[in-house]
Design a protein around this motif. Structure first.
Motif, PDB file in Angstrom:
ATOM      1  N   LEU A 149       5.360  -5.401   0.529  1.00  0.00           N
ATOM      2  CA  LEU A 149       5.934  -6.140  -0.360  1.00  0.00           C
ATOM      3  C   LEU A 149       6.800  -5.884  -1.435  1.00  0.00           C
ATOM      4  CD1 LEU A 149       2.174  -7.348  -1.141  1.00  0.00           C
ATOM      5  CD2 LEU A 149       3.830  -8.436   0.322  1.00  0.00           C
ATOM      6  N   GLU A 150       6.964  -4.689  -1.533  1.00  0.00           N
ATOM      7  CA  GLU A 150       7.939  -4.081  -2.618  1.00  0.00           C
ATOM      8  C   GLU A 150       9.309  -3.720  -1.893  1.00  0.00           C
ATOM      9  OE1 GLU A 150       5.938  -1.009  -4.415  1.00  0.00           O
ATOM     10  OE2 GLU A 150       4.055  -2.080  -5.148  1.00  0.00           O
ATOM     11  N   MET A 151       9.508  -4.225  -0.822  1.00  0.00           N
ATOM     12  CA  MET A 151      10.934  -3.786  -0.168  1.00  0.00           C
ATOM     13  C   MET A 151      12.103  -4.348  -1.068  1.00  0.00           C
ATOM     14  SD  MET A 151      13.320  -5.542   1.642  1.00  0.00           S
ATOM     15  CE  MET A 151      14.452  -5.394   2.998  1.00  0.00           C
ATOM     16  N   ILE A 202       1.384  -2.411   2.064  1.00  0.00           N
ATOM     17  CA  ILE A 202       0.298  -2.579   1.125  1.00  0.00           C
ATOM     18  C   ILE A 202      -0.840  -2.971   1.961  1.00  0.00           C
ATOM     19  CG2 ILE A 202      -0.518  -4.178  -0.669  1.00  0.00           C
ATOM     20  CD1 ILE A 202       1.948  -2.210  -1.343  1.00  0.00           C
ATOM     21  N   VAL A 203      -1.715  -2.024   1.823  1.00  0.00           N
ATOM     22  CA  VAL A 203      -3.051  -2.324   2.533  1.00  0.00           C
ATOM     23  C   VAL A 203      -4.266  -2.320   1.611  1.00  0.00           C
ATOM     24  CG1 VAL A 203      -4.718  -1.182   4.173  1.00  0.00           C
ATOM     25  CG2 VAL A 203      -2.233  -1.095   4.643  1.00  0.00           C
ATOM     26  N   THR A 216      -1.244  -7.058  -6.992  1.00  0.00           N
ATOM     27  CA  THR A 216      -1.822  -5.721  -6.788  1.00  0.00           C
ATOM     28  C   THR A 216      -2.005  -5.192  -7.866  1.00  0.00           C
ATOM     29  OG1 THR A 216       0.593  -4.926  -6.528  1.00  0.00           O
ATOM     30  CG2 THR A 216      -0.504  -5.882  -4.576  1.00  0.00           C
ATOM     31  N   LYS A 217      -3.182  -4.257  -7.916  1.00  0.00           N
ATOM     32  CA  LYS A 217      -3.206  -3.589  -9.239  1.00  0.00           C
ATOM     33  C   LYS A 217      -2.052  -2.460  -9.609  1.00  0.00           C
ATOM     34  CE  LYS A 217      -7.252  -1.343 -11.505  1.00  0.00           C
ATOM     35  NZ  LYS A 217      -8.497  -1.266 -11.199  1.00  0.00           N
ATOM     36  N   GLU A 218      -1.711  -1.668  -8.597  1.00  0.00           N
ATOM     37  CA  GLU A 218      -0.694  -0.920  -8.599  1.00  0.00           C
ATOM     38  C   GLU A 218       0.656  -1.187  -8.181  1.00  0.00           C
ATOM     39  OE1 GLU A 218      -1.858   2.783  -6.784  1.00  0.00           O
ATOM     40  OE2 GLU A 218      -3.826   2.721  -7.740  1.00  0.00           O
ATOM     41  N   GLY A 219       1.614  -1.213  -9.041  1.00  0.00           N
ATOM     42  CA  GLY A 219       3.124  -1.450  -8.551  1.00  0.00           C
ATOM     43  C   GLY A 219       3.991  -0.135  -8.374  1.00  0.00           C
TER      44      GLY A 219
END
Length: 108
Positions: free
Chosen positions: A14-16, A49-50, A104-107
């Motif tokens: 997701l952060e690609m 992301i899992v 997501t909680k962590e980016g």
């Protein structure tokens, strides 16, 4: 480039980011006679992301298990934009909440 991003995000990245997306002079380089081109795409995948855990916050209308059963993902699943969107639609369809947000909680 949009299809490449879509492909990575569908696989859980997701952060690609495409690092040279806004630098067309480095993205496509032509030879001196403009008969050949080299395409160099610099990709930063980021983590896959899992879902490790699912937390609910701001819920005062119903029990958490009612929300959790509407999610299109569970702990251990790879998180994709499609699963997030489907989950938001399901939760909004319940008409219990004024706003639904999945993040997501962590980016990074």
């Amino acid at each position: 480039l949009a299809r490449l991003k879509e492909h990575y995000r569908a696989a859980g990245y997701l952060e690609m980011k495409i690092l040279n997306e806004n630098q067309p002079e480095t993205l496509v380089v032509y030879n001196d006679s403009n008969t050949q081109a080299n395409v160099e795409i610099q990709i930063e995948e980021g983590p896959k992301i899992v879902v490790a855990a699912i937390e609910t916050e701001g819920n005062t209308f119903t029990r958490d298990y009612v929300i959790l059963r509407e999610l299109a993902f569970q702990e251990g699943d790879v998180l994709t934009p499609e699963r997030i969107e489907e989950s938001q639609v399901r939760l909004q369809r319940m008409a219990l909440f004024s706003r639904v947000s999945i993040r997501t909680k962590e980016g990074g």
